[in-house]
Design a protein around this motif. Structure first.
Motif, mmCIF file in Angstrom:
data_model
loop_
_atom_site.group_PDB
_atom_site.id
_atom_site.type_symbol
_atom_site.label_atom_id
_atom_site.label_comp_id
_atom_site.label_asym_id
_atom_site.label_seq_id
_atom_site.Cartn_x
_atom_site.Cartn_y
_atom_site.Cartn_z
ATOM 1 N N PRO A 89 -16.392 -26.156 24.208
ATOM 2 C CA PRO A 89 -15.876 -26.198 22.831
ATOM 3 C C PRO A 89 -16.350 -27.452 22.091
ATOM 4 C CG PRO A 89 -14.131 -25.703 24.401
ATOM 5 C CD PRO A 89 -15.319 -26.126 25.201
ATOM 6 N N ARG A 90 -16.406 -27.329 20.765
ATOM 7 C CA ARG A 90 -16.791 -28.445 19.909
ATOM 8 C C ARG A 90 -15.798 -28.593 18.751
ATOM 9 N NH1 ARG A 90 -23.459 -27.614 19.721
ATOM 10 N NH2 ARG A 90 -23.826 -28.644 21.724
ATOM 11 N N ILE A 91 -15.653 -29.817 18.294
ATOM 12 C CA ILE A 91 -14.774 -30.124 17.160
ATOM 13 C C ILE A 91 -15.568 -30.917 16.129
ATOM 14 C CG2 ILE A 91 -12.723 -31.373 16.382
ATOM 15 C CD1 ILE A 91 -11.545 -31.012 19.168
ATOM 16 N N LEU A 92 -15.448 -30.522 14.873
ATOM 17 C CA LEU A 92 -15.965 -31.322 13.765
ATOM 18 C C LEU A 92 -14.800 -32.102 13.179
ATOM 19 C CD1 LEU A 92 -18.024 -32.135 11.522
ATOM 20 C CD2 LEU A 92 -17.279 -30.078 10.291
ATOM 21 N N ALA A 93 -14.977 -33.415 13.038
ATOM 22 C CA ALA A 93 -13.935 -34.268 12.465
ATOM 23 C C ALA A 93 -14.504 -35.049 11.286
ATOM 24 C CB ALA A 93 -13.400 -35.235 13.514
ATOM 25 N N ILE A 94 -13.710 -35.159 10.226
ATOM 26 C CA ILE A 94 -14.088 -35.948 9.062
ATOM 27 C C ILE A 94 -12.965 -36.935 8.772
ATOM 28 C CG2 ILE A 94 -14.767 -35.910 6.635
ATOM 29 C CD1 ILE A 94 -15.613 -33.000 7.011
ATOM 30 N N TYR A 95 -13.339 -38.203 8.648
ATOM 31 C CA TYR A 95 -12.374 -39.265 8.385
ATOM 32 C C TYR A 95 -12.759 -40.026 7.125
ATOM 33 C CZ TYR A 95 -10.013 -38.882 12.935
ATOM 34 O OH TYR A 95 -9.281 -38.447 14.015
ATOM 35 N N PHE A 96 -11.770 -40.244 6.269
ATOM 36 C CA PHE A 96 -11.967 -41.080 5.093
ATOM 37 C C PHE A 96 -11.584 -42.520 5.426
ATOM 38 C CE2 PHE A 96 -11.064 -37.361 1.981
ATOM 39 C CZ PHE A 96 -12.383 -36.973 2.065
ATOM 40 N N LYS A 97 -12.186 -43.431 4.676
ATOM 41 C CA LYS A 97 -11.837 -44.845 4.807
ATOM 42 C C LYS A 97 -11.406 -45.338 3.432
ATOM 43 C CE LYS A 97 -13.435 -48.747 7.543
ATOM 44 N NZ LYS A 97 -14.600 -49.428 8.159
ATOM 45 N N LYS A 98 -10.191 -45.934 3.356
ATOM 46 C CA LYS A 98 -9.640 -46.352 2.072
ATOM 47 C C LYS A 98 -10.187 -47.696 1.607
ATOM 48 C CE LYS A 98 -6.878 -42.807 1.608
ATOM 49 N NZ LYS A 98 -7.070 -41.821 0.526
ATOM 50 N N SER A 99 -10.516 -48.555 2.550
ATOM 51 C CA SER A 99 -11.055 -49.868 2.209
ATOM 52 C C SER A 99 -12.087 -50.258 3.245
ATOM 53 C CB SER A 99 -9.945 -50.918 2.144
ATOM 54 O OG SER A 99 -9.343 -51.094 3.413
ATOM 55 N N THR A 100 -12.951 -51.205 2.908
ATOM 56 C CA THR A 100 -14.051 -51.585 3.790
ATOM 57 C C THR A 100 -13.557 -52.016 5.160
ATOM 58 O OG1 THR A 100 -15.340 -52.268 1.867
ATOM 59 C CG2 THR A 100 -16.068 -53.064 4.022
ATOM 60 N N ASN A 101 -12.465 -52.762 5.203
ATOM 61 C CA ASN A 101 -11.933 -53.266 6.471
ATOM 62 C C ASN A 101 -10.754 -52.448 6.988
ATOM 63 O OD1 ASN A 101 -13.772 -55.468 6.518
ATOM 64 N ND2 ASN A 101 -12.477 -56.557 5.044
ATOM 65 N N GLY A 102 -10.451 -51.344 6.326
ATOM 66 C CA GLY A 102 -9.303 -50.545 6.727
ATOM 67 C C GLY A 102 -9.626 -49.555 7.833
ATOM 68 N N ALA A 103 -8.620 -48.785 8.216
ATOM 69 C CA ALA A 103 -8.769 -47.788 9.269
ATOM 70 C C ALA A 103 -9.319 -46.483 8.693
ATOM 71 C CB ALA A 103 -7.421 -47.537 9.936
ATOM 72 N N TYR A 104 -9.929 -45.693 9.556
ATOM 73 C CA TYR A 104 -10.332 -44.337 9.196
ATOM 74 C C TYR A 104 -9.102 -43.432 9.268
ATOM 75 C CZ TYR A 104 -15.198 -45.794 9.831
ATOM 76 O OH TYR A 104 -16.404 -46.424 9.719
ATOM 77 N N ARG A 105 -8.980 -42.531 8.294
ATOM 78 C CA ARG A 105 -7.841 -41.610 8.268
ATOM 79 C C ARG A 105 -8.347 -40.173 8.250
ATOM 80 N NH1 ARG A 105 -3.383 -44.444 7.891
ATOM 81 N NH2 ARG A 105 -3.473 -46.565 7.008
ATOM 82 N N LEU A 106 -7.757 -39.352 9.094
ATOM 83 C CA LEU A 106 -8.230 -37.980 9.282
ATOM 84 C C LEU A 106 -8.162 -37.182 7.989
ATOM 85 C CD1 LEU A 106 -9.232 -35.843 11.351
ATOM 86 C CD2 LEU A 106 -6.831 -35.244 11.730
#
Length: 237
Positions: A89-106
């Motif tokens: 199985p495979r999963i595609l994940a996309i994460y946004f980043k709110k700020s340059t030093n911030g965390a990635y959010r699903l």
């Protein structure tokens, strides 16, 4: 006694293997790709770029399970699961980043759309590297034998959903170079067909445009996997 134990373990293994596969829920946020990768999965592709037009680099990646399992996969349409295959199985994940030093959010997790390694025919694994251009995520696949195919899909984050905005379906013969390339623009609702031979400088003489009659844009939720959208009779994307 030893034979009974062997049979017991074989039966347990068979029972576990026969259970429906359950995809993990990816972390809601994380600082790095490694922190977002679930146990027993490995990253097979990743790309960074701005996907929500805020001038901050987001991230998309594909992970693959460590062993083959039984999966029911749609084939030929978007509704009916017609084939059961043993594959990873495979999963595609996309994460946004709110700020340059911030965390990635699903932003999204998709367990269906990415073709598996056994779905490319004689050419092997159909997955080709992802790209991010003009705030769009470009997914590419290639496979076949003597007659080969290339599928490209561009998804864009619009109205808080991932909508398919462009695509193309190229078929060509590896020997003669004969080709047919269908190019779709779902925003402007046009369909362009290019015919001729690969690397033919006269292709501009073999192009015709048609209006594309569609009611709504496809999204990751409504487009189960490649080859399952019948754009028109006997024409699949």
């Amino acid at each position: 006694m030893k034979i009974k134990l062997i049979l017991f373990f074989l039966l347990c293994h068979t029972a576990i293997y026969a259970q429906p596969f359950i995809f993990p829920e990816l972390p809601a946020s994380g600082k790095s790709l490694a922190s977002l990768t679930p146990s027993n999965w490995k990253v097979i592709d990743s790309v960074y770029g701005d996907l929500n037009n805020d001038n901050i680099k987001d991230m998309a990646f594909v992970v693959e399970f460590y062993r083959p399992v039984k999966e029911s996969r749609a084939y030929g349409d978007n509704d009916t699961e017609l084939i059961t295959e043993v594959q990873k199985p495979r999963i595609l994940a996309i994460y946004f980043k709110k700020s340059t030093n911030g965390a990635y959010r699903l932003a999204t997790q998709n367990n269906n759309f990415m073709l598996r390694s056994e779905e490319g025919g004689a050419m092997g694994d159909p997955l080709r590297p992802m790209h991010i251009q003009a705030n769009q995520l470009l997914l590419s696949f290639e496979g076949g034998g003597n007659w080969r195919w290339k599928l490209n899909y561009s998804f864009k984050y619009l109205d808080k959903d991932w909508q398919l905005v462009q695509a193309n379906n190229l078929a060509y013969h590896s020997g003669s170079g004969e080709m047919n390339d269908k190019r779709y623009d779902f925003i402007n609702k046009t369909r362009k067909v290019v015919t001729g031979t690969m690397n033919d400088s006269t292709l501009k003489d073999n192009i015709f445009d048609q209006p594309l009659t569609i009611k709504t844009l496809r999204t990751f939720n409504s487009f189960k996997k490649p080859w399952t959208w019948e754009i028109k009779k006997d024409e699949f994307l």
